[in-house]
Design a protein around this motif. Structure first.
Motif, PDB file in Angstrom:
ATOM      1  N   ILE A  29       0.831  -1.199   0.000  1.00  0.00           N
ATOM      2  CA  ILE A  29       0.000   0.000   0.000  1.00  0.00           C
ATOM      3  C   ILE A  29       0.869   1.253   0.000  1.00  0.00           C
ATOM      4  CG2 ILE A  29      -0.385   0.531   2.443  1.00  0.00           C
ATOM      5  CD1 ILE A  29      -3.184  -0.025  -0.095  1.00  0.00           C
ATOM      6  N   VAL A  30       2.041   1.177   0.622  1.00  0.00           N
ATOM      7  CA  VAL A  30       2.982   2.302   0.603  1.00  0.00           C
ATOM      8  C   VAL A  30       3.461   2.551  -0.823  1.00  0.00           C
ATOM      9  CG1 VAL A  30       5.269   3.077   1.329  1.00  0.00           C
ATOM     10  CG2 VAL A  30       3.711   2.055   3.002  1.00  0.00           C
ATOM     11  N   ARG A  31       3.782   1.489  -1.539  1.00  0.00           N
ATOM     12  CA  ARG A  31       4.248   1.631  -2.915  1.00  0.00           C
ATOM     13  C   ARG A  31       3.141   2.165  -3.816  1.00  0.00           C
ATOM     14  NH1 ARG A  31       7.234  -3.599  -5.007  1.00  0.00           N
ATOM     15  NH2 ARG A  31       7.676  -2.164  -6.727  1.00  0.00           N
ATOM     16  N   LEU A  32       1.911   1.733  -3.565  1.00  0.00           N
ATOM     17  CA  LEU A  32       0.798   2.249  -4.344  1.00  0.00           C
ATOM     18  C   LEU A  32       0.611   3.738  -4.070  1.00  0.00           C
ATOM     19  CD1 LEU A  32      -1.563   1.830  -6.263  1.00  0.00           C
ATOM     20  CD2 LEU A  32      -2.949   1.088  -4.309  1.00  0.00           C
ATOM     21  N   ALA A  33       0.745   4.137  -2.820  1.00  0.00           N
ATOM     22  CA  ALA A  33       0.636   5.560  -2.470  1.00  0.00           C
ATOM     23  C   ALA A  33       1.711   6.372  -3.184  1.00  0.00           C
ATOM     24  CB  ALA A  33       0.759   5.733  -0.961  1.00  0.00           C
ATOM     25  N   GLU A  34       2.911   5.829  -3.301  1.00  0.00           N
ATOM     26  CA  GLU A  34       3.990   6.516  -4.001  1.00  0.00           C
ATOM     27  C   GLU A  34       3.682   6.650  -5.490  1.00  0.00           C
ATOM     28  OE1 GLU A  34       7.250   4.017  -3.031  1.00  0.00           O
ATOM     29  OE2 GLU A  34       7.612   4.930  -1.049  1.00  0.00           O
ATOM     30  N   MET A  35       3.059   5.622  -6.077  1.00  0.00           N
ATOM     31  CA  MET A  35       2.685   5.684  -7.485  1.00  0.00           C
ATOM     32  C   MET A  35       1.635   6.761  -7.724  1.00  0.00           C
ATOM     33  SD  MET A  35       2.485   1.640  -8.511  1.00  0.00           S
ATOM     34  CE  MET A  35       1.907   1.997 -10.176  1.00  0.00           C
ATOM     35  N   VAL A  36       0.678   6.854  -6.816  1.00  0.00           N
ATOM     36  CA  VAL A  36      -0.354   7.885  -6.932  1.00  0.00           C
ATOM     37  C   VAL A  36       0.273   9.269  -6.803  1.00  0.00           C
ATOM     38  CG1 VAL A  36      -2.432   8.849  -5.866  1.00  0.00           C
ATOM     39  CG2 VAL A  36      -2.191   6.367  -6.107  1.00  0.00           C
ATOM     40  N   ALA A  37       1.202   9.416  -5.860  1.00  0.00           N
ATOM     41  CA  ALA A  37       1.871  10.702  -5.650  1.00  0.00           C
ATOM     42  C   ALA A  37       2.662  11.119  -6.887  1.00  0.00           C
ATOM     43  CB  ALA A  37       2.787  10.621  -4.433  1.00  0.00           C
ATOM     44  N   ARG A  38       3.221  10.140  -7.594  1.00  0.00           N
ATOM     45  CA  ARG A  38       3.973  10.432  -8.823  1.00  0.00           C
ATOM     46  C   ARG A  38       3.056  10.515 -10.041  1.00  0.00           C
ATOM     47  NH1 ARG A  38       7.545   6.355  -6.610  1.00  0.00           N
ATOM     48  NH2 ARG A  38       6.648   4.852  -8.087  1.00  0.00           N
ATOM     49  N   GLN A  39       1.761  10.384  -9.816  1.00  0.00           N
ATOM     50  CA  GLN A  39       0.739  10.441 -10.874  1.00  0.00           C
ATOM     51  C   GLN A  39       0.920   9.336 -11.910  1.00  0.00           C
ATOM     52  OE1 GLN A  39       0.786  14.488 -12.399  1.00  0.00           O
ATOM     53  NE2 GLN A  39      -0.382  15.243 -10.662  1.00  0.00           N
ATOM     54  N   GLU A  40       1.405   8.202 -11.456  1.00  0.00           N
ATOM     55  CA  GLU A  40       1.522   7.041 -12.336  1.00  0.00           C
ATOM     56  C   GLU A  40       0.205   6.292 -12.429  1.00  0.00           C
ATOM     57  OE1 GLU A  40       4.729   4.716 -10.844  1.00  0.00           O
ATOM     58  OE2 GLU A  40       6.229   6.307 -11.097  1.00  0.00           O
ATOM     59  N   CYS A  41      -0.679   6.513 -11.464  1.00  0.00           N
ATOM     60  CA  CYS A  41      -2.017   5.939 -11.488  1.00  0.00           C
ATOM     61  C   CYS A  41      -2.909   6.787 -10.587  1.00  0.00           C
ATOM     62  CB  CYS A  41      -2.018   4.476 -11.038  1.00  0.00           C
ATOM     63  SG  CYS A  41      -1.580   4.222  -9.310  1.00  0.00           S
ATOM     64  N   ASP A  42      -4.223   6.576 -10.698  1.00  0.00           N
ATOM     65  CA  ASP A  42      -5.165   7.367  -9.902  1.00  0.00           C
ATOM     66  C   ASP A  42      -5.443   6.762  -8.536  1.00  0.00           C
ATOM     67  OD1 ASP A  42      -5.581   9.391 -11.802  1.00  0.00           O
ATOM     68  OD2 ASP A  42      -7.027   8.148 -12.896  1.00  0.00           O
ATOM     69  N   GLY A  43      -5.204   5.457  -8.393  1.00  0.00           N
ATOM     70  CA  GLY A  43      -5.466   4.805  -7.114  1.00  0.00           C
ATOM     71  C   GLY A  43      -6.941   4.520  -6.887  1.00  0.00           C
ATOM     72  N   HIS A  44      -7.593   3.919  -7.881  1.00  0.00           N
ATOM     73  CA  HIS A  44      -9.005   3.580  -7.742  1.00  0.00           C
ATOM     74  C   HIS A  44      -9.213   2.598  -6.588  1.00  0.00           C
ATOM     75  CE1 HIS A  44     -10.833   5.566 -11.225  1.00  0.00           C
ATOM     76  NE2 HIS A  44      -9.680   5.355 -11.849  1.00  0.00           N
ATOM     77  N   HIS A  45     -10.414   2.619  -6.040  1.00  0.00           N
ATOM     78  CA  HIS A  45     -10.720   1.824  -4.848  1.00  0.00           C
ATOM     79  C   HIS A  45     -10.444   0.339  -5.047  1.00  0.00           C
ATOM     80  CE1 HIS A  45     -13.548  -0.143  -1.920  1.00  0.00           C
ATOM     81  NE2 HIS A  45     -12.888   0.677  -1.132  1.00  0.00           N
ATOM     82  N   ALA A  46     -10.805  -0.197  -6.202  1.00  0.00           N
ATOM     83  CA  ALA A  46     -10.587  -1.618  -6.464  1.00  0.00           C
ATOM     84  C   ALA A  46      -9.103  -1.969  -6.421  1.00  0.00           C
ATOM     85  CB  ALA A  46     -11.173  -1.985  -7.829  1.00  0.00           C
TER      86      ALA A  46
END
Length: 261
Positions: free
Chosen positions: A150-167
């Motif tokens: 989840i930390v890595r996903l948060a970093e991806m969202v912060a870098r705008q690599e993805c939106d971080g959809h709920h699913a």
């Protein structure tokens, strides 16, 4: 039923005691934080878990406003249709795909799945709701569990690599907590359906007993939808509930609203 059958060397999310039986990945009773998996599963699917899903009707408020839904029977029919024709082939399938990508440490795959999830949401409010609840789930996952996925996903969202959809967030969180793929998808379906029924209950004359009867009756369909979701390919993610998409588009123009979407 599609199951992960290949285990590669890139397995940072494997836990002590993980085994394979008849090509199916199984995990120990304890999750990656050392806690009981069942207790963690109950916690993340609890309505009190801070994702904000209780503020979203996904277009159902429009139907309640224009009297498309007037009673418990109509509410149940629409909620069941949403589960089968929207959630099972869309977000729930994305949960399964995100789970596998996180399990295999394929974060590039996560970004691709996230983009596809956004693409199948035709209304602006539906996309925004998915991102808002996903952002809340990522934040809660970091603060409560501090899991690598989840930390890595948060970093991806912060870098705008993805939106971080709920699913996507739910799939990543479940991988870190050591849930099985079936537990992940089935719990996502049940929690999403239960949450929607709760929203409808607040917006229409629907008693607590009647609402819980609806949730209880859907159990066999949840299991069926879980199998549908876990055998869905990324290119076949879809939502075939066009009338709800239209209701969602109309929702932002309602004169009075209790829900965000």
């Amino acid at each position: 039923m599609l199951i992960i059958t290949t285990i590669t060397k890139r397995m940072p999310t494997m836990w002590p005691g993980t085994t394979t039986i008849r090509n199916e990945v199984t995990t120990p009773r304890l999750n990656s934080n050392g806690g009981d998996r069942l207790l963690a599963l109950l916690q993340v699917t609890n309505a009190a878990f801070p994702t904000g899903t209780f503020t979203h009707s996904y277009g159902f408020e429009t139907w309640l406003h224009d009297s498309t839904i007037c009673n418990a029977a109509e509410a149940e029919t629409k909620c069941v249709d949403w589960l089968r024709f929207n959630l099972a082939t869309g977000d729930a399938a994305a949960v399964a795909l995100a789970y596998r990508s996180c399990y295999l440490d394929d974060m590039g795959g996560i970004a691709e799945i996230d983009r596809q999830v956004g693409a199948i949401k035709l209304s602006r409010e539906a996309r925004n709701a998915s991102i808002m609840t996903g952002t809340a789930l990522i934040a809660a996952g970091k603060d409560i569990f501090d899991l690598a996925q989840i930390v890595r996903l948060a970093e991806m969202v912060a870098r705008q690599e993805c939106d971080g959809h709920h699913a996507i967030a739910y799939g990543a969180l479940s991988t870190g907590l050591g849930f099985t793929e079936q537990e992940t998808v089935t719990s996502f379906l049940w929690a999403s359906f239960s949450s929607l029924v709760g929203v409808v209950q607040r917006l229409t004359p629907l008693g607590q007993t009647e609402a819980q009867r609806i949730v209880a009756n859907v159990a066999p369909l949840v299991e069926h939808c879980s199998e549908i979701a876990r055998t869905r390919e990324l290119r076949k993610l879809s939502s075939s509930f066009a009338t709800l998409d239209i209701a969602s588009m109309r929702h932002e123009r309602l004169r009075t609203r209790l829900c965000i979407s």
